[in-house]
Design a protein around this motif. Structure first.
Motif, mmCIF file in Angstrom:
data_model
loop_
_atom_site.group_PDB
_atom_site.id
_atom_site.type_symbol
_atom_site.label_atom_id
_atom_site.label_comp_id
_atom_site.label_asym_id
_atom_site.label_seq_id
_atom_site.Cartn_x
_atom_site.Cartn_y
_atom_site.Cartn_z
ATOM 1 N N VAL A 1 -1.317 -13.348 -6.533
ATOM 2 C CA VAL A 1 -1.889 -12.085 -6.982
ATOM 3 C C VAL A 1 -2.701 -12.352 -8.245
ATOM 4 O O VAL A 1 -2.229 -13.033 -9.152
ATOM 5 C CB VAL A 1 -0.776 -11.047 -7.261
ATOM 6 N N ALA A 2 -3.904 -11.814 -8.286
ATOM 7 C CA ALA A 2 -4.784 -12.025 -9.433
ATOM 8 C C ALA A 2 -5.556 -10.745 -9.724
ATOM 9 O O ALA A 2 -5.622 -9.841 -8.891
ATOM 10 C CB ALA A 2 -5.748 -13.169 -9.158
ATOM 11 N N ALA A 3 -6.115 -10.695 -10.902
ATOM 12 C CA ALA A 3 -6.954 -9.554 -11.272
ATOM 13 C C ALA A 3 -8.149 -9.476 -10.330
ATOM 14 O O ALA A 3 -8.594 -10.487 -9.786
ATOM 15 C CB ALA A 3 -7.415 -9.687 -12.715
ATOM 16 N N ASP A 4 -8.637 -8.284 -10.119
ATOM 17 C CA ASP A 4 -9.785 -7.977 -9.262
ATOM 18 C C ASP A 4 -9.484 -8.085 -7.769
ATOM 19 O O ASP A 4 -10.409 -8.021 -6.966
ATOM 20 C CB ASP A 4 -10.999 -8.844 -9.606
ATOM 21 N N GLN A 5 -8.229 -8.247 -7.376
ATOM 22 C CA GLN A 5 -7.897 -8.236 -5.951
ATOM 23 C C GLN A 5 -7.856 -6.799 -5.461
ATOM 24 O O GLN A 5 -7.284 -5.933 -6.109
ATOM 25 C CB GLN A 5 -6.548 -8.887 -5.688
ATOM 26 N N PRO A 6 -8.436 -6.533 -4.291
ATOM 27 C CA PRO A 6 -8.395 -5.173 -3.740
ATOM 28 C C PRO A 6 -7.092 -4.919 -2.980
ATOM 29 O O PRO A 6 -6.392 -5.855 -2.598
ATOM 30 C CB PRO A 6 -9.586 -5.152 -2.788
ATOM 31 N N GLY A 7 -6.795 -3.664 -2.783
ATOM 32 C CA GLY A 7 -5.614 -3.295 -2.024
ATOM 33 C C GLY A 7 -5.656 -1.838 -1.620
ATOM 34 O O GLY A 7 -6.605 -1.113 -1.928
ATOM 35 N N MET A 8 -4.612 -1.410 -0.912
ATOM 36 C CA MET A 8 -4.475 -0.031 -0.472
ATOM 37 C C MET A 8 -3.102 0.479 -0.894
ATOM 38 O O MET A 8 -2.124 -0.261 -0.830
ATOM 39 C CB MET A 8 -4.606 0.065 1.051
ATOM 40 N N PHE A 9 -3.039 1.735 -1.311
ATOM 41 C CA PHE A 9 -1.791 2.366 -1.732
ATOM 42 C C PHE A 9 -1.498 3.555 -0.836
ATOM 43 O O PHE A 9 -2.392 4.348 -0.526
ATOM 44 C CB PHE A 9 -1.894 2.837 -3.184
ATOM 45 N N ALA A 10 -0.237 3.681 -0.416
ATOM 46 C CA ALA A 10 0.224 4.832 0.348
ATOM 47 C C ALA A 10 1.454 5.383 -0.352
ATOM 48 O O ALA A 10 2.419 4.646 -0.591
ATOM 49 C CB ALA A 10 0.555 4.446 1.781
ATOM 50 N N SER A 11 1.429 6.654 -0.713
ATOM 51 C CA SER A 11 2.585 7.243 -1.382
ATOM 52 C C SER A 11 3.694 7.492 -0.371
ATOM 53 O O SER A 11 3.443 7.660 0.827
ATOM 54 C CB SER A 11 2.190 8.550 -2.073
ATOM 55 N N ALA A 12 4.932 7.517 -0.858
ATOM 56 C CA ALA A 12 6.077 7.728 0.022
ATOM 57 C C ALA A 12 6.061 9.128 0.621
ATOM 58 O O ALA A 12 6.538 9.340 1.733
ATOM 59 C CB ALA A 12 7.368 7.494 -0.749
ATOM 60 N N SER A 13 5.497 10.094 -0.087
ATOM 61 C CA SER A 13 5.484 11.466 0.410
ATOM 62 C C SER A 13 4.402 11.704 1.466
ATOM 63 O O SER A 13 4.495 12.635 2.246
ATOM 64 C CB SER A 13 5.287 12.446 -0.739
ATOM 65 N N CYS A 14 3.373 10.857 1.470
ATOM 66 C CA CYS A 14 2.293 10.992 2.450
ATOM 67 C C CYS A 14 1.845 9.597 2.891
ATOM 68 O O CYS A 14 0.803 9.102 2.454
ATOM 69 C CB CYS A 14 1.122 11.766 1.848
ATOM 70 N N PRO A 15 2.638 8.932 3.747
ATOM 71 C CA PRO A 15 2.317 7.549 4.108
ATOM 72 C C PRO A 15 1.051 7.382 4.929
ATOM 73 O O PRO A 15 0.532 6.278 5.033
ATOM 74 C CB PRO A 15 3.551 7.091 4.894
ATOM 75 N N THR A 16 0.540 8.453 5.518
ATOM 76 C CA THR A 16 -0.685 8.327 6.310
ATOM 77 C C THR A 16 -1.932 8.296 5.435
ATOM 78 O O THR A 16 -2.966 7.795 5.858
ATOM 79 C CB THR A 16 -0.805 9.482 7.314
ATOM 80 N N GLY A 17 -1.841 8.827 4.227
ATOM 81 C CA GLY A 17 -2.973 8.778 3.300
ATOM 82 C C GLY A 17 -2.990 7.456 2.561
ATOM 83 O O GLY A 17 -2.037 7.097 1.885
ATOM 84 N N ARG A 18 -4.065 6.710 2.716
ATOM 85 C CA ARG A 18 -4.179 5.399 2.055
ATOM 86 C C ARG A 18 -5.337 5.454 1.069
ATOM 87 O O ARG A 18 -6.408 5.955 1.400
ATOM 88 C CB ARG A 18 -4.386 4.315 3.097
ATOM 89 N N PHE A 19 -5.093 4.919 -0.129
ATOM 90 C CA PHE A 19 -6.075 5.005 -1.201
ATOM 91 C C PHE A 19 -6.399 3.612 -1.731
ATOM 92 O O PHE A 19 -5.498 2.843 -2.046
ATOM 93 C CB PHE A 19 -5.535 5.889 -2.327
#
Length: 102
Positions: A16-34
């Motif tokens: 893991v390093a700075a500037d790596q992209p990713g996606m986040f999904a909250s536990a309350s709305c796992p279908t929404g990815r940010f």
């Protein structure tokens, strides 16, 4: 802007390093990815839930509706590509290095 605190296990912090992209999904709305991009990784490990983790910080690119402060979720990072043989053998190599001081 929302700030993510990502708990990275110490066994994979080297990938893991700075500037790596990713996606986040909250536990309350796992279908929404940010989407997000890692800004900073702390230099020292912390104990969280009886595990050694490094805290990585990232700002969310979008402002999700309905997200509250303190919410938890899952982050998926895009790391460097590795050959299949490397992924399969890496656990065995780490085990041998730890047990035989190689």
């Amino acid at each position: 802007a929302w700030l993510l605190e990502i708990h990275v296990p110490d066994s994979i912090v080297n990938y893991v390093a700075a500037d790596q992209p990713g996606m986040f999904a909250s536990a309350s709305c796992p279908t929404g990815r940010f989407p997000f991009q890692i800004d900073h990784i702390d230099g020292a490990a912390e104990v969280v839930n009886d595990r050694n983790v490094f805290v990585a910080r990232a700002a969310l690119d979008d402002r999700p509706e309905g997200m509250m402060s303190g919410m938890e979720g899952t982050a998926q990072l895009t790391t460097v590509r590795r050959p299949v043989w490397w992924v399969a053998m890496h656990g065995i190599i780490d085990w041998a290095r730890i047990n035989f001081w190689i």
